[in-house]
Design a protein around this motif. Structure first.
Motif, short mmCIF file in Angstrom:
data_model
loop_
_atom_site.label_atom_id
_atom_site.label_comp_id
_atom_site.label_asym_id
_atom_site.label_seq_id
_atom_site.Cartn_x
_atom_site.Cartn_y
_atom_site.Cartn_z
N PHE A 163 0.84 -1.20 0.00
CA PHE A 163 0.00 0.00 0.00
C PHE A 163 0.88 1.25 0.00
O PHE A 163 0.90 2.02 0.96
N PRO A 164 1.62 1.49 -1.07
CA PRO A 164 2.51 2.66 -1.09
C PRO A 164 1.73 3.98 -1.16
O PRO A 164 0.67 4.07 -1.79
N GLY A 165 2.25 4.99 -0.48
CA GLY A 165 1.68 6.34 -0.56
C GLY A 165 0.37 6.55 0.15
O GLY A 165 -0.25 7.60 -0.01
N VAL A 166 -0.09 5.59 0.96
CA VAL A 166 -1.39 5.72 1.61
C VAL A 166 -1.33 6.70 2.78
O VAL A 166 -2.24 7.52 2.97
N ILE A 167 -0.27 6.63 3.58
CA ILE A 167 -0.13 7.51 4.74
C ILE A 167 0.85 8.62 4.42
O ILE A 167 2.01 8.37 4.10
N GLU A 168 0.39 9.86 4.50
CA GLU A 168 1.26 11.01 4.27
C GLU A 168 1.83 11.47 5.61
O GLU A 168 1.09 11.79 6.53
N ASP A 169 3.15 11.49 5.70
CA ASP A 169 3.83 11.87 6.93
C ASP A 169 4.07 13.37 6.93
O ASP A 169 4.77 13.90 6.07
N GLU A 170 3.47 14.07 7.91
CA GLU A 170 3.59 15.53 7.95
C GLU A 170 4.98 15.99 8.37
O GLU A 170 5.34 17.16 8.15
N VAL A 171 5.78 15.09 8.93
CA VAL A 171 7.15 15.45 9.33
C VAL A 171 8.12 15.29 8.17
O VAL A 171 8.89 16.20 7.84
N ASP A 172 8.11 14.11 7.53
CA ASP A 172 9.00 13.84 6.39
C ASP A 172 8.35 12.76 5.55
O ASP A 172 8.38 11.58 5.91
N ASN A 173 7.77 13.14 4.43
CA ASN A 173 7.01 12.20 3.61
C ASN A 173 7.84 11.58 2.49
O ASN A 173 7.30 10.92 1.62
N SER A 174 9.15 11.78 2.52
CA SER A 174 9.99 11.18 1.49
C SER A 174 10.03 9.67 1.67
O SER A 174 9.65 9.13 2.70
N GLU A 175 10.53 8.99 0.66
CA GLU A 175 10.50 7.53 0.65
C GLU A 175 11.37 6.93 1.75
O GLU A 175 12.43 7.46 2.09
N GLY A 176 10.92 5.82 2.31
CA GLY A 176 11.69 5.11 3.32
C GLY A 176 11.28 5.46 4.73
O GLY A 176 10.58 6.45 4.96
N GLU A 177 11.73 4.62 5.69
CA GLU A 177 11.39 4.83 7.09
C GLU A 177 12.64 4.95 7.97
O GLU A 177 12.51 5.14 9.17
N ARG A 178 13.80 4.86 7.39
CA ARG A 178 15.02 4.84 8.20
C ARG A 178 15.90 6.05 7.88
O ARG A 178 15.94 6.53 6.75
N VAL A 179 16.61 6.52 8.89
CA VAL A 179 17.54 7.64 8.73
C VAL A 179 18.82 7.31 9.50
O VAL A 179 18.87 6.36 10.27
N SER A 180 19.84 8.12 9.28
CA SER A 180 21.09 7.91 10.00
C SER A 180 20.92 8.29 11.47
O SER A 180 20.04 9.07 11.84
N ILE A 181 21.78 7.74 12.30
CA ILE A 181 21.75 8.05 13.72
C ILE A 181 21.99 9.54 13.94
O ILE A 181 21.35 10.18 14.77
N LYS A 182 22.91 10.12 13.17
CA LYS A 182 23.24 11.54 13.30
C LYS A 182 22.03 12.42 13.02
O LYS A 182 21.72 13.34 13.78
N GLU A 183 21.33 12.15 11.92
CA GLU A 183 20.18 12.98 11.55
C GLU A 183 19.06 12.85 12.58
O GLU A 183 18.43 13.85 12.96
N SER A 184 18.81 11.64 13.02
CA SER A 184 17.76 11.44 14.01
C SER A 184 18.09 12.18 15.31
O SER A 184 17.23 12.87 15.88
N PHE A 185 19.33 12.06 15.76
CA PHE A 185 19.73 12.71 17.01
C PHE A 185 19.61 14.22 16.90
O PHE A 185 19.02 14.88 17.78
N GLN A 186 20.15 14.81 15.84
CA GLN A 186 20.14 16.26 15.71
C GLN A 186 18.72 16.82 15.60
O GLN A 186 18.41 17.86 16.20
N THR A 187 17.86 16.13 14.87
CA THR A 187 16.50 16.63 14.67
C THR A 187 15.68 16.56 15.96
O THR A 187 15.02 17.53 16.34
N ILE A 188 15.73 15.43 16.64
CA ILE A 188 14.88 15.23 17.82
C ILE A 188 15.45 15.93 19.05
O ILE A 188 14.71 16.56 19.82
N PHE A 189 16.76 15.85 19.25
CA PHE A 189 17.36 16.41 20.45
C PHE A 189 17.11 17.90 20.56
O PHE A 189 16.94 18.43 21.66
N PHE A 190 17.04 18.59 19.42
CA PHE A 190 16.85 20.04 19.43
C PHE A 190 15.43 20.46 19.08
O PHE A 190 15.18 21.64 18.80
N HIS A 191 14.50 19.54 19.11
CA HIS A 191 13.10 19.88 18.85
C HIS A 191 12.58 20.75 20.00
O HIS A 191 12.86 20.48 21.18
#
Length: 452
Positions: free
Chosen positions: A215-243
């Motif tokens: 079921f591709p494209g069914v759920i639109e993610d308001e945070v980051d709707n680009s393809e895939g569900e995984r990110v680097s540890i660095k990107e995840s840390f920087q984005t969430i830690f400073f939210h």
């Protein structure tokens, strides 16, 4: 909240997905809350006092909280399914160590196993939240977090039924006694069998995203709707830690943990010391019924809170959470007054009131549990970074629990003969007041940012 139209078959596939996740995580609860039923036997066999037991629970909580921080980041990298299965594997092994090893007899050994169990169980929540963030839209997450709260509470209800049965009656199959009654180790032997079964089902059923289930494209993610569900540890840390809001939720969730874990784990000692129950060899029916009612009403609280935040507050969590924290604090303060006036005691009316109090506290504290700990991380991190968002916020729940155990264990050990469990309630009420104040501060902060 308007109905959402999904492709044919999507809702059915999503139900299979989240039920398999929910039942797996429910089995984690069976291998977590079993320890409280072993406490009276541990105290009898090894002379652990209330402070020793509280320190073991604090060790578990610190390990779980720290594990959430580490494993939340790892989950965003390796995916939610692997995270859940890693947690399940080690939860099974460590519980069997408790149940079968005759070498486990020293305080340090129990503390070490509790630490390991806490760390590896912390793979579960980030994995659960990350997968569900990919399967649910923002305006659905509060309600479905409440439903998940109910599913996982089945684990606590299950162990609350199974453990008294084992301790009261043992296990007899075909005329052969497999487990003697009163054997505290039995509560670590059977629950992992449920985890094994749930993990096998989860391995074959869980899909990390709708796309991986066709079921591709069914759920639109308001945070980051680009393809895939995984990110680097660095990107995840920087984005969430400073939210800007994540630390408000984390601090408030520490207050949820200060009440929730203290309530759940020390209730067995409360039954024995305040209400006069035999919790080692002959657990009374009303105690077992109360321990079944607590997770049921916890589910009602979390479901109602999630529904209200979705339907009437358009996915806003903080305003409702603030109200719920203050209601919780008021409820516990009333309980403290009842204990102070000797209304909670070992006579019939005192027992009924004492048990009812626990159910009401479970209802109020778990109203914030799914709201702040499951829905909010999905809102903040989306499908790609909700693992670390959950890990960061949820870690503080267990740090708050550890603080509560350390304080409560020390104070109860010093004052219990004169005051019973009065200060247990006083400490929990203080956590509720602090949690509500933090959520009000977040509402104010968000209001200021929206005007810039």
């Amino acid at each position: 909240m308007a109905a959402i139209n999904y492709p044919q078959g999507f809702r059915k596939r999503r139900t299979f997905n989240w039920m398999s996740i929910g039942f797996l995580y429910a089995s984690f609860y069976m291998c977590r809350y079993n320890f409280r039923f072993a406490v009276p036997g541990l105290q009898s066999e090894f002379n652990f006092d209330v402070q020793d037991v509280s320190y073991i629970f604090a060790t578990w909580s610190l390990a779980y909280g720290t594990g959430q921080l580490i494993n939340g980041l790892l989950t965003d990298r390796i995916g939610g399914k692997k995270s859940l299965l890693i947690g399940a594997t080690f939860t099974i092994l460590i519980n069997f160590c408790f149940g079968f090893s005759s070498l486990v007899s020293q305080f340090s050994a129990f503390a070490l196993l509790a630490l390991l169990n806490g760390y590896f169980q912390s793979f579960g929540a980030p994995g659960l939240v990350k997968i569900n963030a990919a399967w649910f839209k923002r305006q659905e997450r509060g309600l479905f977090s409440g439903i998940f709260g109910g599913v996982i509470q089945l684990g606590q209800m299950g162990i609350s039924k199974l453990a008294p049965f084992l301790l009261n009656s043992g296990l007899l199959i075909g005329g052969v006694v497999l487990i003697n009654s009163g054997n505290w180790r039995s509560v670590f032997i059977l629950p992992p069998l449920f985890t094994i079964t749930a993990a096998i089902v989860a391995f074959f059923v869980i899909a990390e995203s709708p796309a991986k289930a066709g079921f591709p494209g069914v759920i639109e993610d308001e945070v980051d709707n680009s393809e895939g569900e995984r990110v680097s540890i660095k990107e995840s840390f920087q984005t969430i830690f400073f939210h800007p809001f994540v630390w408000y939720y984390a601090a408030a969730y520490a207050c949820t943990g200060g009440v929730r874990h203290s309530l759940d784990q020390l209730s067995i000692l409360y039954f024995r010391d305040q209400l006069g129950f035999d919790m080692e060899n002959n657990i009374p029916f009303i105690a077992s019924l109360t321990l079944m009612a607590m997770p049921f009403f916890a589910f009602i609280g979390s479901l109602s809170a999630g529904y209200i935040s979705d339907k009437y507050l358009k996915g806003e969590r903080a305003p409702l959470a603030a109200v719920l924290y203050f209601v919780e604090a008021f409820t516990i303060a009333i309980a403290a007054i009842l204990v102070l006036n000797n209304i909670v005691s070992s006579d019939q009316s005192g027992i009924i009131i004492g048990c009812l109090i626990l159910v009401l506290i479970a209802l109020t504290v778990n109203s914030t549990h799914s709201l702040v700990g499951a829905a909010a991380p999905m809102d903040i991190g989306g499908k790609k970074m909700s693992g670390f968002a959950c890990g960061l916020i949820d870690s503080f729940q267990y740090y708050g629990g550890a603080i509560a155990f350390l304080i409560t264990g020390y104070i109860l050990q010093a004052t219990q003969e004169e005051s019973g469990y009065l200060y247990w309630y006083v400490i929990m009420s203080c956590f509720g007041i602090i949690g509500g104040t933090i959520m009000l501060m977040m509402v104010r902060k968000k209001s200021k940012l929206s005007t810039l």
